[in-house]
Design a protein around this motif. Structure first.
Motif, PDB file in Angstrom:
ATOM      1  N   THR A  38       0.826  -1.204   0.000  1.00 45.25           N
ATOM      2  CA  THR A  38       0.000   0.000   0.000  1.00 45.25           C
ATOM      3  C   THR A  38       0.868   1.266   0.000  1.00 45.25           C
ATOM      4  O   THR A  38       0.406   2.328  -0.409  1.00 45.25           O
ATOM      5  N   MET A  39       2.130   1.155   0.397  1.00 45.91           N
ATOM      6  CA  MET A  39       3.026   2.304   0.289  1.00 45.91           C
ATOM      7  C   MET A  39       3.364   2.604  -1.177  1.00 45.91           C
ATOM      8  O   MET A  39       3.505   3.776  -1.560  1.00 45.91           O
ATOM      9  N   GLU A  40       3.463   1.573  -2.011  1.00 42.25           N
ATOM     10  CA  GLU A  40       3.638   1.806  -3.449  1.00 42.25           C
ATOM     11  C   GLU A  40       2.420   2.528  -4.021  1.00 42.25           C
ATOM     12  O   GLU A  40       2.551   3.440  -4.858  1.00 42.25           O
ATOM     13  N   ILE A  41       1.248   2.121  -3.596  1.00 48.34           N
ATOM     14  CA  ILE A  41       0.024   2.795  -4.034  1.00 48.34           C
ATOM     15  C   ILE A  41       0.026   4.243  -3.556  1.00 48.34           C
ATOM     16  O   ILE A  41      -0.306   5.166  -4.306  1.00 48.34           O
ATOM     17  N   GLU A  42       0.418   4.448  -2.309  1.00 55.79           N
ATOM     18  CA  GLU A  42       0.523   5.799  -1.746  1.00 55.79           C
ATOM     19  C   GLU A  42       1.417   6.689  -2.604  1.00 55.79           C
ATOM     20  O   GLU A  42       1.035   7.835  -2.937  1.00 55.79           O
ATOM     21  N   ARG A  43       2.584   6.202  -2.980  1.00 55.51           N
ATOM     22  CA  ARG A  43       3.515   7.022  -3.767  1.00 55.51           C
ATOM     23  C   ARG A  43       2.937   7.349  -5.142  1.00 55.51           C
ATOM     24  O   ARG A  43       3.105   8.465  -5.642  1.00 55.51           O
ATOM     25  N   MET A  44       2.251   6.379  -5.746  1.00 61.41           N
ATOM     26  CA  MET A  44       1.637   6.629  -7.045  1.00 61.41           C
ATOM     27  C   MET A  44       0.569   7.711  -6.933  1.00 61.41           C
ATOM     28  O   MET A  44       0.532   8.661  -7.734  1.00 61.41           O
ATOM     29  N   VAL A  45      -0.309   7.586  -5.936  1.00 62.68           N
ATOM     30  CA  VAL A  45      -1.411   8.543  -5.775  1.00 62.68           C
ATOM     31  C   VAL A  45      -0.875   9.939  -5.482  1.00 62.68           C
ATOM     32  O   VAL A  45      -1.291  10.924  -6.107  1.00 62.68           O
ATOM     33  N   ASP A  46       0.058  10.048  -4.558  1.00 60.06           N
ATOM     34  CA  ASP A  46       0.627  11.342  -4.213  1.00 60.06           C
ATOM     35  C   ASP A  46       1.253  11.996  -5.441  1.00 60.06           C
ATOM     36  O   ASP A  46       1.016  13.185  -5.717  1.00 60.06           O
ATOM     37  N   GLY A  47       2.022  11.205  -6.191  1.00 55.55           N
ATOM     38  CA  GLY A  47       2.678  11.750  -7.369  1.00 55.55           C
ATOM     39  C   GLY A  47       1.707  12.155  -8.453  1.00 55.55           C
ATOM     40  O   GLY A  47       1.872  13.219  -9.088  1.00 55.55           O
ATOM     41  N   TYR A  48       0.669  11.342  -8.673  1.00 56.38           N
ATOM     42  CA  TYR A  48      -0.287  11.668  -9.738  1.00 56.38           C
ATOM     43  C   TYR A  48      -1.066  12.938  -9.395  1.00 56.38           C
ATOM     44  O   TYR A  48      -1.223  13.825 -10.250  1.00 56.38           O
ATOM     45  N   ILE A  49      -1.560  13.035  -8.152  1.00 59.48           N
ATOM     46  CA  ILE A  49      -2.330  14.225  -7.781  1.00 59.48           C
ATOM     47  C   ILE A  49      -1.486  15.483  -7.973  1.00 59.48           C
ATOM     48  O   ILE A  49      -1.936  16.469  -8.564  1.00 59.48           O
ATOM     49  N   ARG A  50      -0.249  15.447  -7.514  1.00 54.33           N
ATOM     50  CA  ARG A  50       0.623  16.621  -7.642  1.00 54.33           C
ATOM     51  C   ARG A  50       0.921  16.932  -9.109  1.00 54.33           C
ATOM     52  O   ARG A  50       1.058  18.108  -9.495  1.00 54.33           O
ATOM     53  N   SER A  51       1.008  15.892  -9.949  1.00 53.65           N
ATOM     54  CA  SER A  51       1.289  16.105 -11.373  1.00 53.65           C
ATOM     55  C   SER A  51       0.153  16.829 -12.081  1.00 53.65           C
ATOM     56  O   SER A  51       0.348  17.391 -13.169  1.00 53.65           O
ATOM     57  N   GLN A  52      -1.035  16.810 -11.470  1.00 52.84           N
ATOM     58  CA  GLN A  52      -2.209  17.463 -12.063  1.00 52.84           C
ATOM     59  C   GLN A  52      -2.426  18.872 -11.499  1.00 52.84           C
ATOM     60  O   GLN A  52      -3.518  19.432 -11.634  1.00 52.84           O
ATOM     61  N   ASP A  53      -1.384  19.417 -10.882  1.00 56.37           N
ATOM     62  CA  ASP A  53      -1.474  20.738 -10.263  1.00 56.37           C
ATOM     63  C   ASP A  53      -2.608  20.770  -9.243  1.00 56.37           C
ATOM     64  O   ASP A  53      -3.384  21.736  -9.161  1.00 56.37           O
ATOM     65  N   ALA A  54      -2.692  19.689  -8.487  1.00 54.10           N
ATOM     66  CA  ALA A  54      -3.698  19.547  -7.438  1.00 54.10           C
ATOM     67  C   ALA A  54      -2.984  19.168  -6.137  1.00 54.10           C
ATOM     68  O   ALA A  54      -1.771  18.946  -6.110  1.00 54.10           O
ATOM     69  N   ILE A  55      -3.748  19.103  -5.062  1.00 49.11           N
ATOM     70  CA  ILE A  55      -3.188  18.895  -3.731  1.00 49.11           C
ATOM     71  C   ILE A  55      -3.719  17.596  -3.151  1.00 49.11           C
ATOM     72  O   ILE A  55      -4.943  17.387  -3.116  1.00 49.11           O
ATOM     73  N   PRO A  56      -2.818  16.696  -2.685  1.00 50.02           N
ATOM     74  CA  PRO A  56      -3.279  15.525  -1.922  1.00 50.02           C
ATOM     75  C   PRO A  56      -3.706  15.999  -0.532  1.00 50.02           C
ATOM     76  O   PRO A  56      -2.880  16.219   0.349  1.00 50.02           O
ATOM     77  N   TYR A  57      -4.998  16.180  -0.354  1.00 47.12           N
ATOM     78  CA  TYR A  57      -5.511  17.009   0.725  1.00 47.12           C
ATOM     79  C   TYR A  57      -5.251  16.446   2.116  1.00 47.12           C
ATOM     80  O   TYR A  57      -5.151  17.206   3.084  1.00 47.12           O
ATOM     81  N   THR A  58      -5.148  15.128   2.229  1.00 45.21           N
ATOM     82  CA  THR A  58      -4.997  14.554   3.568  1.00 45.21           C
ATOM     83  C   THR A  58      -3.574  14.655   4.113  1.00 45.21           C
ATOM     84  O   THR A  58      -3.350  14.382   5.292  1.00 45.21           O
ATOM     85  N   VAL A  59      -2.609  15.017   3.267  1.00 46.73           N
ATOM     86  CA  VAL A  59      -1.238  15.198   3.763  1.00 46.73           C
ATOM     87  C   VAL A  59      -1.218  16.415   4.679  1.00 46.73           C
ATOM     88  O   VAL A  59      -1.437  17.551   4.247  1.00 46.73           O
ATOM     89  N   GLY A  60      -1.006  16.172   5.967  1.00 44.93           N
ATOM     90  CA  GLY A  60      -1.008  17.248   6.942  1.00 44.93           C
ATOM     91  C   GLY A  60      -2.370  17.555   7.543  1.00 44.93           C
ATOM     92  O   GLY A  60      -2.474  18.406   8.432  1.00 44.93           O
ATOM     93  N   TYR A  61      -3.424  16.868   7.093  1.00 47.45           N
ATOM     94  CA  TYR A  61      -4.762  17.117   7.613  1.00 47.45           C
ATOM     95  C   TYR A  61      -4.875  16.585   9.042  1.00 47.45           C
ATOM     96  O   TYR A  61      -4.773  15.377   9.278  1.00 47.45           O
ATOM     97  N   ASN A  62      -5.035  17.469  10.000  1.00 48.29           N
ATOM     98  CA  ASN A  62      -5.084  17.093  11.430  1.00 48.29           C
ATOM     99  C   ASN A  62      -3.897  16.222  11.831  1.00 48.29           C
ATOM    100  O   ASN A  62      -4.020  15.337  12.689  1.00 48.29           O
ATOM    101  N   GLY A  63      -2.752  16.468  11.180  1.00 47.95           N
ATOM    102  CA  GLY A  63      -1.544  15.725  11.506  1.00 47.95           C
ATOM    103  C   GLY A  63      -1.361  14.428  10.745  1.00 47.95           C
ATOM    104  O   GLY A  63      -0.345  13.738  10.927  1.00 47.95           O
ATOM    105  N   TYR A  64      -2.299  14.080   9.860  1.00 48.47           N
ATOM    106  CA  TYR A  64      -2.150  12.865   9.052  1.00 48.47           C
ATOM    107  C   TYR A  64      -1.028  13.076   8.034  1.00 48.47           C
ATOM    108  O   TYR A  64      -0.836  14.172   7.519  1.00 48.47           O
ATOM    109  N   LYS A  65      -0.283  12.007   7.726  1.00 48.39           N
ATOM    110  CA  LYS A  65       0.949  12.168   6.951  1.00 48.39           C
ATOM    111  C   LYS A  65       0.826  11.790   5.474  1.00 48.39           C
ATOM    112  O   LYS A  65       1.745  12.069   4.699  1.00 48.39           O
ATOM    113  N   TYR A  66      -0.262  11.147   5.073  1.00 48.22           N
ATOM    114  CA  TYR A  66      -0.265  10.477   3.768  1.00 48.22           C
ATOM    115  C   TYR A  66      -1.363  10.994   2.840  1.00 48.22           C
ATOM    116  O   TYR A  66      -2.339  11.593   3.274  1.00 48.22           O
TER     117      TYR A  66
END
Length: 249
Positions: A38-66
């Motif tokens: 699931t960490m491989e999936i995490e890296r794919m999702v984080d990278g894809y969202i950022r590549s679309q000039d968008a924000i992976p919203y849960t990173v930092g949300y109430n202290g959540y890291k991913y």
């Protein structure tokens, strides 16, 4: 309770975040298999969202890291991505939130890893059917209690239970807006759906009992009896003629 009402133009603006989340799920469906982490999936999702000039919203949300919540087997929700390989027969729920142009979309999907036991296959099927029931009844004028009662009834008639402690919610500029509501409902009760509301329908259905607990990490929600859980979630907009599924894959 003040529930935001979005204009047709605002709902249209929300579609881009929905499309980004949907594309993440399409990519997960093509990569998930025994041995993937699931960490491989995490890296794919984080990278894809950022590549679309968008924000992976849960990173930092109430202290959540991913960028994802990755919930496997008896984890109902909010599990952390892990370097542990997924095994044949696992159930893995991946929850993704993206923000694009200031608007948010939220969708979780449960994936079969390899060949599922029959009990887990049925759990997945019934949970998806619960989502479909909820969406089909999300019409202007309907009460949320009637919608969720129909969903709950379907789960329970199939021998499963509905998680009460985690809620559906409004979505817009913020991830959690009014209204908040359980996926177990009483007929004739609750607020009426109105055109312009945007909210999640996200039933979490347990193979065993509905009770849950939160691990000491403060996030990971697990079934109390150790049995499996599944979830399917879309962000939808309430409009005349039937809801718009903003996160449709």
């Amino acid at each position: 309770m003040s529930i935001p009402i979005r204009t047709p133009e605002e709902i249209e603006q929300m579609r881009r975040a929905g499309r980004i989340v949907a594309e993440c799920h399409r990519r997960i469906a093509s990569m998930i298999r025994p041995g993937v982490t699931t960490m491989e999936i995490e890296r794919m999702v984080d990278g894809y969202i950022r590549s679309q000039d968008a924000i992976p919203y849960t990173v930092g949300y109430n202290g959540y890291k991913y960028a994802t919540c990755a919930s496997v087997n008896d984890v109902i929700a909010h599990g952390f991505p892990s370097d542990a390989p997924l095994a044949d027969g696992d159930l893995a729920t991946i929850d993704i939130v993206a923000q694009a142009d200031g608007w948010i979309a939220d969708s979780a999907w449960t994936y079969a890893v390899g060949t599922l036991p029959e009990s887990s296959r049925k759990l997945m099927q019934v949970t998806k059917e619960c989502l479909d029931i909820g969406i089909s009844l999300a019409q202007p004028g309907n009460r949320i209690g009637d919608v969720m009662h129909a969903l709950q009834k379907h789960a329970e008639q199939n021998g499963f239970s509905v998680v009460r402690d985690l809620l559906g919610h409004g979505v817009g500029r913020e991830l959690h807006e009014e209204p908040n509501f359980s996926h177990a409902g009483k007929p004739g009760k609750g607020f009426r759906l109105k055109e312009g509301m945007v909210l999640t329908i996200e039933p979490m259905i347990n193979e065993g009992k509905l009770e849950m607990f939160i691990e000491t990490d403060g996030w990971t929600c697990k079934t109390m009896d150790g049995k499996r859980s599944a979830q399917f979630e879309h962000t939808i907009a309430i409009v005349e003629g039937g809801p718009i599924i903003l996160t449709e894959q």
